[in-house]
Design a protein around this motif. Structure first.
Motif, PDB file in Angstrom:
ATOM      1  N   THR A  21      48.114  43.405  24.987  1.00  0.00           N
ATOM      2  CA  THR A  21      47.216  43.580  26.126  1.00  0.00           C
ATOM      3  C   THR A  21      47.803  42.960  27.381  1.00  0.00           C
ATOM      4  N   VAL A  22      47.221  43.320  28.497  1.00  0.00           N
ATOM      5  CA  VAL A  22      47.554  42.718  29.785  1.00  0.00           C
ATOM      6  C   VAL A  22      46.353  41.869  30.178  1.00  0.00           C
ATOM      7  N   PRO A  23      46.550  40.551  30.474  1.00  0.00           N
ATOM      8  CA  PRO A  23      45.397  39.720  30.845  1.00  0.00           C
ATOM      9  C   PRO A  23      44.632  40.290  32.042  1.00  0.00           C
ATOM     10  N   PHE A  24      45.363  40.852  32.993  1.00  0.00           N
ATOM     11  CA  PHE A  24      44.717  41.500  34.128  1.00  0.00           C
ATOM     12  C   PHE A  24      45.249  42.919  34.253  1.00  0.00           C
ATOM     13  N   VAL A  25      44.353  43.876  34.361  1.00  0.00           N
ATOM     14  CA  VAL A  25      44.785  45.232  34.672  1.00  0.00           C
ATOM     15  C   VAL A  25      45.070  45.271  36.174  1.00  0.00           C
ATOM     16  N   GLY A  26      46.263  45.701  36.530  1.00  0.00           N
ATOM     17  CA  GLY A  26      46.645  45.729  37.944  1.00  0.00           C
ATOM     18  C   GLY A  26      45.943  46.849  38.691  1.00  0.00           C
ATOM     19  N   GLY A  69      53.347  42.467  42.078  1.00  0.00           N
ATOM     20  CA  GLY A  69      53.948  43.698  41.594  1.00  0.00           C
ATOM     21  C   GLY A  69      53.082  44.320  40.504  1.00  0.00           C
ATOM     22  N   ASP A  70      53.310  45.595  40.252  1.00  0.00           N
ATOM     23  CA  ASP A  70      52.592  46.293  39.178  1.00  0.00           C
ATOM     24  C   ASP A  70      52.930  45.640  37.832  1.00  0.00           C
ATOM     25  N   PRO A  71      51.938  45.036  37.136  1.00  0.00           N
ATOM     26  CA  PRO A  71      52.262  44.356  35.876  1.00  0.00           C
ATOM     27  C   PRO A  71      52.706  45.320  34.775  1.00  0.00           C
ATOM     28  N   GLU A  72      52.380  46.594  34.919  1.00  0.00           N
ATOM     29  CA  GLU A  72      52.836  47.582  33.924  1.00  0.00           C
ATOM     30  C   GLU A  72      54.172  48.203  34.317  1.00  0.00           C
ATOM     31  N   ASP A  96      55.047  43.323  25.143  1.00  0.00           N
ATOM     32  CA  ASP A  96      53.780  43.230  25.885  1.00  0.00           C
ATOM     33  C   ASP A  96      52.884  42.114  25.362  1.00  0.00           C
ATOM     34  N   HIS A 132      53.300  38.868  32.536  1.00  0.00           N
ATOM     35  CA  HIS A 132      53.077  40.241  32.992  1.00  0.00           C
ATOM     36  C   HIS A 132      53.395  40.480  34.458  1.00  0.00           C
ATOM     37  N   PHE A 133      53.218  39.441  35.271  1.00  0.00           N
ATOM     38  CA  PHE A 133      53.538  39.607  36.685  1.00  0.00           C
ATOM     39  C   PHE A 133      54.914  39.006  37.000  1.00  0.00           C
TER      40      PHE A 133
END
Lengths: 388, 388
Positions: A28-33, B77-80, B258, B263-264
C-alpha cells in the motif's frame, strides 16, 4: 497486461523468496497522491491544498541553486553532507555530530524504526497521528499501541502513562501536530521528555515547528540519549518535492543513522537547495507570515459556511465538519470533484475533520467556492445527509 | 566539541536504545566521497575520475527539465511515479507493474535485502564486488559468502556451484562488472539465470549495461520470479547526483518494493529529469560513443606508462598496476596528491588494480600527467617501491 495480474495467486505458488514479514505486509501507499486521485477521478485539480505543501514555493535563492546544481548533477552529492550539516549545526548551536540528514523525515523515520525495533517490539503513538510512521513500524514487524487524542490534542499525560506501562522502543509525538494543527507548549514537551522512560526513544516530529508560536519548541541544546528531533525542508522551506529532512540529538544516537542510511541518497541538488534555503531567512519569515494570513482566511471561509476551524500552528487548518466520518468523507469527495485537492484523517473521531492546506488567494477562492458548492450538494452539518 | 566525542564510551553506559544488530554495526561509509578526501588531504581535485560518474553530464533536456522542476518543487513528486514507470515500461516492452523506481540502485538494493533476508540468512556475491551491496547485507544481519574472481571476471560457474550448495536468499552478479569493467555474454547470463536455485533471487546489477556491447544484456522480457534487474540514471544518463534508479522483473516480485519503500523518496526533480532523459536517445548514444573513445585513451595512457589496462564495457578502466595492493595504494595516493581523484578495489587480488573513470580530454590530460609523475615518485611496477 500485468497491471491487472492476480498477484495473490502467483505468490501462493512461488517459493518463499521473501521473508515471512515481507509476505505479511500489504503493498500500500500511506498517502494516495493527488496525481493518482486525478487519474482515478478523471479530473485535474485546480488547487492543490491537500498535502501540506507550501505553494509559496522554495526561496528563489534555493530554486536558483537547485537549477544550477541540476546541470552539475553528473556528480554524486557529498555522502557526508558536510557543508549542509555544518550550516544546520550553526543554525541550532550544535555540531555536525548532532545531525543526520536524510530523504525527508519519512526516510529518517524508516531508518529509526529499523535501528530500534525488532518484530514484536512495542511502539506508542496517537490514534490518528502520522500514517507514514505507522507504515514503517508495521514494516519492521513492531506492534503499535495507539493512545486516543483528547479534545483534538495529542494526550500528553496518557502518552506518558502508556509509555511507563509498556516501556516501548519508540514514543511518537508531533509538535505541532498533524492532522489537527494543535500544539503543545515547550514546558509540556519538556515534561514529556523528562517522563519518557530511559529505554524509550522520544520521536519528536517537528516538521511544522517553523510555523509554531514562540514558546512551542524546546531549546535545541536540550539533549538526551533517548530524544531525537525531526525537521524538514518540505514545509516552511517549501521544498517538499526535493526530499530533504534531518534529525538532531545526542551524537551517540544521531550517529546510528550512519549505520543504515543510503549514503548517496540525498541528491546533490537537494543539498545545494537546502544550503541556499538556510541562507534566506527573510524568505522564510515572509512565508511564515503568508501562511498565518492564509490560515486565518481558511478559518473565515469555514465559519462563513457554518463549520468550525480548529486552531492551528501549522500550514494547514483542520475544519470540523460537525458530524461523523461518513459525512466528512462525502463533503470531502464533493470538494474533490470540484477540482480542489484536500485531505482528511482516516480514523474516528478525527475523521469528522477535513484538512485544508494554506494556499494563495486564488487557491483559497477556489476552495471557498468548492466548499460552498459541496455543502449545497451534501447538505450542511445540521441537515440529514442528502441521498442517504 | 562533539565531533571528537568518545561515542564508544557513551554507548557503553546508555540503556539499550538500539537493537543488538544495530549496536553491532560500524558507522561507516561504503565509499569515502571525494569531498571528504579533499578535506582530509587539504587539496582540491582538478579532475574527478574516481566515482564512475559521467562528466559528459545529463542531457541538456534533462538539465532543463530539472531546473524547471526545481522552481515547482514545493509540491511532492508523484509517489506512484506513474508517468516515469510508464516511460520505462515502454522502453523495455513491459508494463508499469514490472517496474519499481527508487533512490538509485543503492536504495533499491537496501530494500531488496530487507525484503528477503533475516539475520543469519546466506547471500552469495564475488570477493571484491560492489561494497554497497555488502553494506546492506551486513546491515540486515545476513551472512555474505564470497566467491573469488577468476582472471578478473566474476566466476559464473563457481557462483552457480556455491548457490546450489548454499541455497542463499540472494545471488549478486553485476554485468558489466564493477570494479573490473569485465562483462559476460547474454548466453552466459542466461545460464546463470537458469541455474540459480528457485529459492534464490538473482540480483542482476546492470548499472553499466548501457555501455556494454550488443549481446551482453539478456532480453528485457526474460522474466523469472527469482530474477530482478537493476538499472540506473547515474552512469550513461549522467545523473549520479540526482539519485534515481529502477528495478524490473516479474510483477509479483517487483511489487514487493511497494511494501517498504519511502514512497515520496524519489524527488519531483528526479522524476522530471529521468523522464526527459529517456526522451533524448541521441544524447545517450553520443555519451556512449564519447565514453568508448575516452576508455581507449585511458588504455593508451596506461600502456604508455608500462601498465596494462583491462578490457572494459563500462565508463571506467581498471588498470593493472602490476604488483601488489601496497604498491597500487602507493601509486593511487601519489595520483591523488597530484589532484586527480581515482579509486581502487579494496581486496586482493583485485587491489593490484587502480580504477579510472572516463573524462573529457582535459581531465585525461591531467590524469596522464599525474600518472607519469606518480610512477616517477613510487617507481614503476618493475622497480622496488621507493622509500620502502
Amino acid at each position: 497486461m500485468a497491471d491487472g495480474i492476480d498477484i495473490g495467486e502467483r505468490l501462493a505458488t512461488a517459493p518463499e523468496l521473501f521473508t515471512p514479514l515481507a509476505r505479511s505486509l500489504p503493498a500500500t501507499v500511506p498517502f494516495v497522491g493527488p496525481e493518482a486521485l486525478e487519474r482515478r477521478m478523471g479530473i485535474r485539480f485546480r488547487a492543490r491544498l491537500g498535502a501540506n505543501e507550501s505553494v509559496f514555493g522554495p526561496s528563489p535563492r534555493a530554486a536558483e541553486a537547485m537549477a544550477r546544481a541540476a546541470a552539475g548533477s553528473w556528480a554524486y552529492g557529498d555522502p557526508e553532507l558536510s557543508e549542509l550539516r555544518e550550516a544546520l549545526a550553526h543554525k541550532h548551536g550544535l555540531t555536525r555530530a548532532h545531525i543526520s540528514v536524510g530523504e525527508g523525515i519519512d526516510g529518517l523515520l524508516g531508518h529509526l524504526v529499523r535501528l530500534t525495533c525488532e518484530p514484536g517490539d512495542r511502539v506508542v503513538t496517537s490514534l490518528g497521528a502520522y500514517p507514514t510512521f505507522n507504515y514503517h513500524v508495521a514494516g519492521h514487524g513492531a506492534r503499535l499501541d495507539l493512545v486516543p487524542y483528547r479534545n483534538d490534542h495529542e494526550d500528553v499525560e496518557a502518552l506518558i502513562e502508556r509509555a511507563r506501562t509498556l516501556r516501548p522502543k519508540l514514543l511518537y509525538f508531533a509538535n505541532p501536530d498533524n492532522p489537527t494543527g494543535s500544539w503543545a507548549e515547550a514546558s509540556t514537551v519538556r515534561r514529556l521528555i523528562d517522563e519518557t522512560p530511559a529505554e524509550t526513544i522520544l520521536v519528536l516530529d517537528e516538521a511544522y515547528g517553523d510555523f509554531a508560536p514562540e514558546g512551542t519548541l524546546p531549546p535545541s541544546d536540550l539533549l538526551r540519549p533517548n530524544l531525537l528531533r525531526f525537521r524538514t525542508f518540505s514545509k516552511a522551506y517549501g521544498m517538499a518535492g526535493v526530499r530533504i529532512g534531518y534529525v538532531f540529538g545526542d551524537p551517540a544516537s544521531a550517529v546510528q543513522f550512519d549505520k543504515v542510511r543510503n549514503h548517496f541518497g540525498v541528491s546533490r541538488i537537494a543539498q545545494a537547495g537546502a544550503l541556499a534555503a538556510l541562507g534566506d531567512d527573510r524568505f522564510l519569515r515572509d512565508t511564515i507570515e503568508r501562511v498565518a494570513r492564509a490560515r486565518d482566511r481558511i478559518g473565515a471561509i469555514a465559519r462563513a459556511n457554518g463549520l468550525a476551524p480548529l486552531p492551528s500552528a501549522t500550514n494547514f487548518v483542520a475544519i470540523d465538519a460537525g458530524r461523523d466520518g461518513t459525512y466528512a468523507r462525502a463533503l470531502l469527495d464533493a470538494v474533490l470533484r470540484r477540482g480542489v485537492f484536500i485531505r482528511m484523517p482516516g480514523v474516528a473521531p478525527l475523521d469528522r475533520l477535513i484538512r485544508v492546506t494554506v494556499g494563495r488567494d486564488e487557491d483559497l477562492d477556489l476552495f471557498a467556492e468548492a466548499l460552498a458548492g459541496a455543502l449545497d450538494e451534501v447538505g450542511g452539518p445540521d441537515e440529514r445527509l442528502s441521498g442517504s
